[in-house]
Design a protein around this motif. Structure first.
Motif, short mmCIF file in Angstrom:
data_model
loop_
_atom_site.label_atom_id
_atom_site.label_comp_id
_atom_site.label_asym_id
_atom_site.label_seq_id
_atom_site.Cartn_x
_atom_site.Cartn_y
_atom_site.Cartn_z
N LYS A 11 10.44 54.12 -21.18
CA LYS A 11 9.15 53.91 -20.52
C LYS A 11 9.10 54.75 -19.25
O LYS A 11 10.06 54.82 -18.48
N VAL A 12 7.94 55.39 -19.04
CA VAL A 12 7.71 56.21 -17.85
C VAL A 12 6.40 55.78 -17.21
O VAL A 12 5.41 55.57 -17.91
N LYS A 13 6.42 55.62 -15.90
CA LYS A 13 5.19 55.38 -15.13
C LYS A 13 5.03 56.57 -14.19
O LYS A 13 6.00 57.02 -13.58
N MET A 14 3.78 57.05 -14.09
CA MET A 14 3.51 58.24 -13.30
C MET A 14 2.33 57.97 -12.37
O MET A 14 1.35 57.35 -12.77
N ALA A 15 2.44 58.46 -11.12
CA ALA A 15 1.37 58.27 -10.13
C ALA A 15 1.22 59.55 -9.32
O ALA A 15 2.18 60.30 -9.14
N PHE A 16 0.02 59.78 -8.81
CA PHE A 16 -0.25 60.95 -7.98
C PHE A 16 -0.25 60.61 -6.49
O PHE A 16 -0.75 61.37 -5.69
N ILE A 77 10.68 79.92 -2.79
CA ILE A 77 9.44 79.19 -2.54
C ILE A 77 9.45 78.67 -1.11
O ILE A 77 10.52 78.48 -0.52
N HIS A 78 8.26 78.44 -0.58
CA HIS A 78 8.10 77.87 0.75
C HIS A 78 7.08 76.75 0.63
O HIS A 78 6.11 76.86 -0.10
N ALA A 79 7.29 75.67 1.35
CA ALA A 79 6.33 74.57 1.43
C ALA A 79 5.80 74.12 0.06
O ALA A 79 4.62 74.23 -0.22
N PRO A 80 6.69 73.61 -0.80
CA PRO A 80 6.21 73.09 -2.09
C PRO A 80 5.19 71.98 -1.88
O PRO A 80 5.33 71.18 -0.95
N GLN A 81 4.17 71.93 -2.72
CA GLN A 81 3.10 70.95 -2.57
C GLN A 81 3.36 69.74 -3.47
O GLN A 81 3.59 69.87 -4.67
N PHE A 82 3.27 68.57 -2.86
CA PHE A 82 3.44 67.32 -3.59
C PHE A 82 2.34 67.18 -4.64
O PHE A 82 1.16 67.37 -4.34
N ILE A 83 2.74 66.83 -5.87
CA ILE A 83 1.79 66.59 -6.95
C ILE A 83 1.79 65.12 -7.35
O ILE A 83 0.75 64.52 -7.56
N GLY A 84 2.98 64.54 -7.49
CA GLY A 84 3.08 63.15 -7.91
C GLY A 84 4.51 62.71 -8.01
O GLY A 84 5.44 63.42 -7.61
N GLU A 85 4.68 61.51 -8.55
CA GLU A 85 6.01 60.94 -8.78
C GLU A 85 5.99 60.24 -10.13
O GLU A 85 4.94 59.79 -10.58
N TYR A 86 7.16 60.16 -10.74
CA TYR A 86 7.25 59.34 -11.93
C TYR A 86 8.57 58.60 -11.94
O TYR A 86 9.55 59.04 -11.35
N VAL A 95 13.42 57.64 -9.86
CA VAL A 95 12.13 58.21 -9.52
C VAL A 95 12.32 59.70 -9.26
O VAL A 95 13.28 60.11 -8.60
N LYS A 96 11.40 60.49 -9.80
CA LYS A 96 11.43 61.94 -9.61
C LYS A 96 10.12 62.38 -8.96
O LYS A 96 9.05 61.94 -9.37
N THR A 97 10.22 63.23 -7.94
CA THR A 97 9.05 63.76 -7.25
C THR A 97 8.68 65.11 -7.87
O THR A 97 9.55 65.95 -8.11
N ILE A 98 7.38 65.29 -8.12
CA ILE A 98 6.87 66.51 -8.75
C ILE A 98 6.20 67.37 -7.68
O ILE A 98 5.35 66.87 -6.93
N PHE A 99 6.57 68.64 -7.64
CA PHE A 99 5.98 69.59 -6.71
C PHE A 99 5.38 70.76 -7.49
O PHE A 99 5.79 71.05 -8.61
N PHE A 100 4.46 71.46 -6.82
CA PHE A 100 3.97 72.75 -7.30
C PHE A 100 4.30 73.78 -6.23
O PHE A 100 4.17 73.50 -5.03
N ALA A 101 4.73 74.96 -6.66
CA ALA A 101 5.04 76.02 -5.70
C ALA A 101 4.73 77.38 -6.30
O ALA A 101 4.92 77.60 -7.51
N THR A 102 4.31 78.28 -5.44
CA THR A 102 4.15 79.68 -5.82
C THR A 102 5.39 80.41 -5.35
O THR A 102 5.77 80.32 -4.18
N VAL A 103 6.02 81.12 -6.27
CA VAL A 103 7.23 81.87 -5.96
C VAL A 103 6.82 83.18 -5.29
O VAL A 103 5.98 83.92 -5.81
N THR A 104 7.41 83.46 -4.12
CA THR A 104 7.07 84.68 -3.39
C THR A 104 8.00 85.84 -3.74
O THR A 104 7.63 87.00 -3.56
#
Length: 157
Positions: A11-16, A77-86, A95-104
């Motif tokens: 079972k997985v629960k996911m939240a933003f 990457i610099h300053a990854p943006q928080f997307i959510g957790e599950y 619990v795992k934190t999900i980030f989005f990042a643009t690779v420079t």
């Protein structure tokens, strides 16, 4: 909050929202883009997946996201943006934190830890369910919902 079963039947629960669970996050998953492509890594056992892993002592989840991305792909990457957790429920829920990042920058390295380094990919994640080249981590709703969230936020490059 979304709830579903993962590829391993857990079972997985996911939240933003940050702190949605009564448990601290010690793991990260980093959705990365580089020059208009997804930056994945080839895990030696699981296959293609986004970089990620466990926090080290004294690290924030943001620090772990930056370090894991570099260790596994050579991606800077610099300053990854928080997307959510599950939260994955099993013998030892985590619990795992999900980030989005643009690779420079993508640095070629001699060692990529437990992976075979960077893989750039342009495909659709909706088409990988039956593809054994991809890790089970990529095939449940976490990646699908996270990518939709990134698109909805307008931060994908």
């Amino acid at each position: 909050m979304h709830q579903f079963m993962d590829e391993n039947g857990k079972k997985v629960k996911m939240a933003f929202e940050q702190g949605a669970f009564q448990q601290e996050s010690y793991h990260v998953l980093v959705l990365c883009r580089y020059n208009g492509e997804w930056l994945l890594t080839r895990h030696k056992k699981r296959g293609l997946e986004f970089p990620g892993g466990k926090r080290e002592k004294g690290e924030t989840t943001e620090d772990a996201a930056i370090r894991e991305t570099f260790e596994e792909t050579g991606g800077v990457i610099h300053a990854p943006q928080f997307i959510g957790e599950y939260k994955v429920y099993g013998e030892e829920p985590f619990v795992k934190t999900i980030f989005f990042a643009t690779v420079t920058e993508l640095v070629e390295k001699d060692d990529y830890m437990e992976t075979d380094g960077a893989v750039l990919w342009k495909g659709s994640f909706s088409e990988i369910v039956d593809d054994p080249a991809f890790s089970f981590i990529m095939k449940d709703q976490v990646v699908e919902r996270s990518i939709k969230r990134v698109a909805d936020l307008g931060i994908m490059t």
